[in-house]
Design a protein around this motif. Sequence first.
Motif, mmCIF file in Angstrom:
data_model
loop_
_atom_site.group_PDB
_atom_site.id
_atom_site.type_symbol
_atom_site.label_atom_id
_atom_site.label_comp_id
_atom_site.label_asym_id
_atom_site.label_seq_id
_atom_site.Cartn_x
_atom_site.Cartn_y
_atom_site.Cartn_z
ATOM 1 N N VAL A 1 -5.672 3.624 6.290
ATOM 2 C CA VAL A 1 -6.539 2.996 5.293
ATOM 3 C C VAL A 1 -6.110 1.557 5.024
ATOM 4 N N LEU B 1 -11.153 9.647 4.444
ATOM 5 C CA LEU B 1 -9.850 10.310 4.538
ATOM 6 C C LEU B 1 -9.503 10.913 3.179
ATOM 7 N N THR C 1 -1.026 8.222 7.400
ATOM 8 C CA THR C 1 -2.308 8.346 6.703
ATOM 9 C C THR C 1 -2.582 7.125 5.846
ATOM 10 N N ALA D 1 -11.977 4.103 6.553
ATOM 11 C CA ALA D 1 -12.346 3.894 5.150
ATOM 12 C C ALA D 1 -11.753 5.011 4.299
ATOM 13 N N LYS D 2 -11.375 4.656 3.082
ATOM 14 C CA LYS D 2 -10.733 5.628 2.190
ATOM 15 C C LYS D 2 -11.601 6.853 1.975
ATOM 16 N N HIS E 1 0.816 -1.218 0.000
ATOM 17 C CA HIS E 1 0.000 0.000 0.000
ATOM 18 C C HIS E 1 0.848 1.266 0.000
ATOM 19 N N ILE F 1 -5.904 11.031 1.682
ATOM 20 C CA ILE F 1 -5.149 9.826 1.328
ATOM 21 C C ILE F 1 -4.475 9.969 -0.033
#
Length: 306
Positions: free
Chosen positions: A207, A217, A203, A213-214, A153, A220
């Motif tokens: 996620v 935020l 940050t 949850a994306k 990620h 992100i």
Amino acid sequence: MTARQINRIAGSAPGPTLILVGGLHGNEPAGMEAARIVLSRLRHDKTPLVGEVIALAGNLRALVARRRYLDRDLNRQWTEDRVVEARGMVAAATDDPAEAEFHETVELADANGAVMARARGPVDVLDLPTPSSEGTPFGVVGPTKEHRAFASHFALPCMVGLESQLPGVLTSYLGRRGCVTFAVEGGQHDGAKARDHLVAAVTVALVASGVFAKQHLPEIDDANAVLERARGALPKLIEVLSRHAVAPDHDFRMEPGFTTIHPTTAGTLIARDRSGEIRAPNDCLVLLPLYQALGSDGFFVGRAVD
């Protein structure tokens, strides 16, 4: 909230747990600052989450002194035998106090243990150190496919095999206890961008862990872009091949100019010690050069993985 606990946010619904750790070395406060910035903002905005995210400070005593460590390197104490030893030394201390890092080991082990005991789902750990050399931030990946999946990620150059060269690091210890761990070295200790890189890493981890949850935020995308720009043209995956260990009586001196991940040609002078010159054995990547007084890792040698 204790000095050890920087901040904590918990949702009402069960879910994953994310543990953030900063300041395992007392001269590396940027990770603590990054965790404090991000979690304070989320708490203020009442951003919805599931599970729990908690930020813990590492070597409190060394952080006060602004030294890497006081008696021994806290991020080399995390083997089962050393933790047992630390507990015994602290329990036995009366008129003669135990070494500072024995106390730190016991206290941090108990803090992590308490978080894991109340977890209502999987536990991920993000360590937030900074190196002594200038250069690109990077990630340190654990040994399993779950570790690699979590690391994927983060748009950073990621090193595999480094943990195995560093016995006693916290991420390995917690990995053996069922956590999925990842460390992000944010940039040189006092570098202007180190905190920004670590804010971005925190940050992304929020996620990646599933705590947030994306869609909750919006920052992100900017965080991903910060890490992508930092990586530049460096390889996404780096295999660490060897470690050049040093001790105080080696008189080790790194040659100037090496960055955190430094492409190097065969024969290049890397460092000197009491035995003479230390040169690159072949075309390679010189990693994590030591430019501070304390430390037992002179540098590492690695290669890009296709």
